[in-house]
Enzyme design. Structure first.
Site, PDB file in Angstrom:
ATOM      1  N   GLU A 171      31.594   7.218 -17.443  1.00 26.52           N
ATOM      2  CA  GLU A 171      32.373   6.537 -16.406  1.00 26.52           C
ATOM      3  C   GLU A 171      32.589   7.399 -15.168  1.00 26.52           C
ATOM      4  OE1 GLU A 171      32.303   3.723 -16.797  1.00 26.52           O
ATOM      5  OE2 GLU A 171      33.029   2.930 -18.684  1.00 26.52           O
TER       6      GLU A 171
ATOM      7  N   HIS B 151      35.186  11.169 -25.347  1.00 27.06           N
ATOM      8  CA  HIS B 151      34.455  10.048 -25.943  1.00 27.06           C
ATOM      9  C   HIS B 151      34.616  10.099 -27.451  1.00 27.06           C
ATOM     10  CE1 HIS B 151      31.188   7.224 -26.784  1.00 27.06           C
ATOM     11  NE2 HIS B 151      31.369   6.818 -25.545  1.00 27.06           N
TER      12      HIS B 151
END
Ligand code: ACO
Length: 366
Positions: free
Chosen positions: A304, A246
């Protein structure tokens, strides 16, 4: 600009907006949504309460909540035809493009947020040559979405899991799609156009397109004893592991834990935890091998990975993962558009010219 200025690829670290909608602290692994820690809000609030919170900056009282529920249900009326496409995310975007803006941001936000689940479910069913299912006015926003996918009134456990996901996904600082929405709004364009643009940005595999491939990876691995060899092979080929890494979070994404709990409950409810157990094994191996192959990059599980697990456990088809993300995030996008309006200045970043200078234009002989 000439080149002495600093170029920040991906605008990393550049502050481009002030927002009261959500705060992302990547070093501490915290996400605050309109004042509430994500772990406090997501498993408890109904999605309608979260919608009100983002659009008004406070929790609704009982009558405000009832009104919002009614208004959202009324917005399920389909004023436009859902468009056929083999890909539901494209069908959703194409259908949304047909919606004419009214010029009133609040009204348009209601219409888009109320209508998106209808368009998404319809796009999904049409992609499978199935007839669309009319919305159920007595069901809440999330329950009705699940109902329109398969025609079954969903079990409350299933609704709670997906509602927790919707709350988790509702807003997340100035991510790529939200930035696009604010950018379009900054030109004084309308709400619908801003959300169509944001939807296009969300679709990419580096953003909202990741959970499908993350789940495919888990299925391809198939059993915990194959995780090491499969993941090692992917990393050796230079591939990215979907659901990991991320830009902001260099510690564990706080949304991952909220969704992990939701997934665990969901799978326990179905009585078959084999996929959940496999995913846990894949996650552990992936984190270890990412540290081996990419030391010091602090690559952790992102939202996710667990999104894939929650949505799969709740029976949402894999091609609906990204559209489902859009249904939740549309509330954040619309709230950001309204926030942008309050102190608007058109986004117009600079660029540094790295081309040639002083070229001469020689005419070609005629
Ligand atoms: N698997 C393997 N390596 C990775 C991964 C990954 N998932 N993510 C980053 N890396 C590596 C990069 O190859 C790079 O290595 P290098 O230093 O040897 O060149 C290093 O880590 C830094 O990566 P960047 O691309 O600079 O990180 P950036 O902040 O630009 O990207 C992103 C963040 C796009 C999320 C990235 O981690 C990624 O592609 N992840 C996989 C896709 C994914 O899960 N996306 C969903 C994100 S969450 C969301 O949008 C809601």
């Amino acid at each position: 600009m000439t080149g002495s200025e600093t170029f920040r690829p991906g605008l990393e670290g550049v502050v481009a907006a002030q927002t009261a909608l959500s705060s992302v602290d990547g070093a501490a692994g915290r996400l605050v949504i309109a004042g509430y820690e994500v772990g406090e809000l997501a498993p408890k609030a109904t999605f309608e309460e979260t919608v009100f919170l983002l659009w008004n900056g406070r929790r609704p009282d009982t009558s405000e909540l009832a009104t919002l529920r009614e208004e959202l249900a009324a917005a399920r009326e389909l004023p436009i035809a859902a468009v056929n496409s083999p890909s539901p995310i494209d069908g959703l975007r194409m259908s949304l493009c047909l919606l004419a803006p009214t010029g009133d941001d609040r009204e348009d936000a209601f219409r888009v947020v109320g209508l998106l689940p209808v368009l998404a479910a319809s796009a999904y069913r049409r992609s499978r040559n199935l007839p669309s299912i009319a919305p159920h006015k007595d069901l809440g926003h999330v329950a009705n979405y699940l109902y329109m996918l398969d025609g079954e009134t969903p079990h409350p456990e299933r609704v709670r899991a997906v509602e927790t996901y919707f709350n988790v996904a509702v807003d997340h600082g100035l991510n790529a799609s939200t930035f696009v929405a604010r950018c379009i709004a900054s030109t004084e364009s309308d709400m619908v156009s801003s959300l169509v643009g944001a939807l296009g940005a969300l679709k990419g595999p580096l953003h909202g397109g990741a959970p499908g491939p993350a789940l495919e990876m888990v299925f391809e691995i198939g059993s915990p004893d194959r995780a090491e060899a499969e993941i090692r092979a992917r990393l050796q080929r230079g591939e990215r592991l979907m659901g990991f890494g991320h830009r902001i979070y260099k510690v564990r994404d706080p949304r991952a834990d909220v969704l992990k709990d939701a997934a665990e409950r969901m799978f326990a409810h179905t009585g078959d935890c084999s996929l959940y157990d496999l995913a846990m094994a894949v996650e552990g191996t992936a984190l270890r091998l990412l540290e081996e192959y990419k030391p010091g990059r602090n690559l952790r599980t992102n939202v996710e990975f667990y999104t894939a697990l929650v949505l799969q456990g709740a029976g949402i088809p894999v091609e609906m993962f990204t559209p489902t993300f859009a249904l939740a995030r549309a509330v954040g996008w619309s709230a950001h558009v309204m926030e942008q309006r309050k102190t608007n200045r058109i986004f117009r970043p600079a660029s540094i010219y790295v081309g040639q200078n002083g070229l001469k234009w020689e005419r070609h002989p005629v």
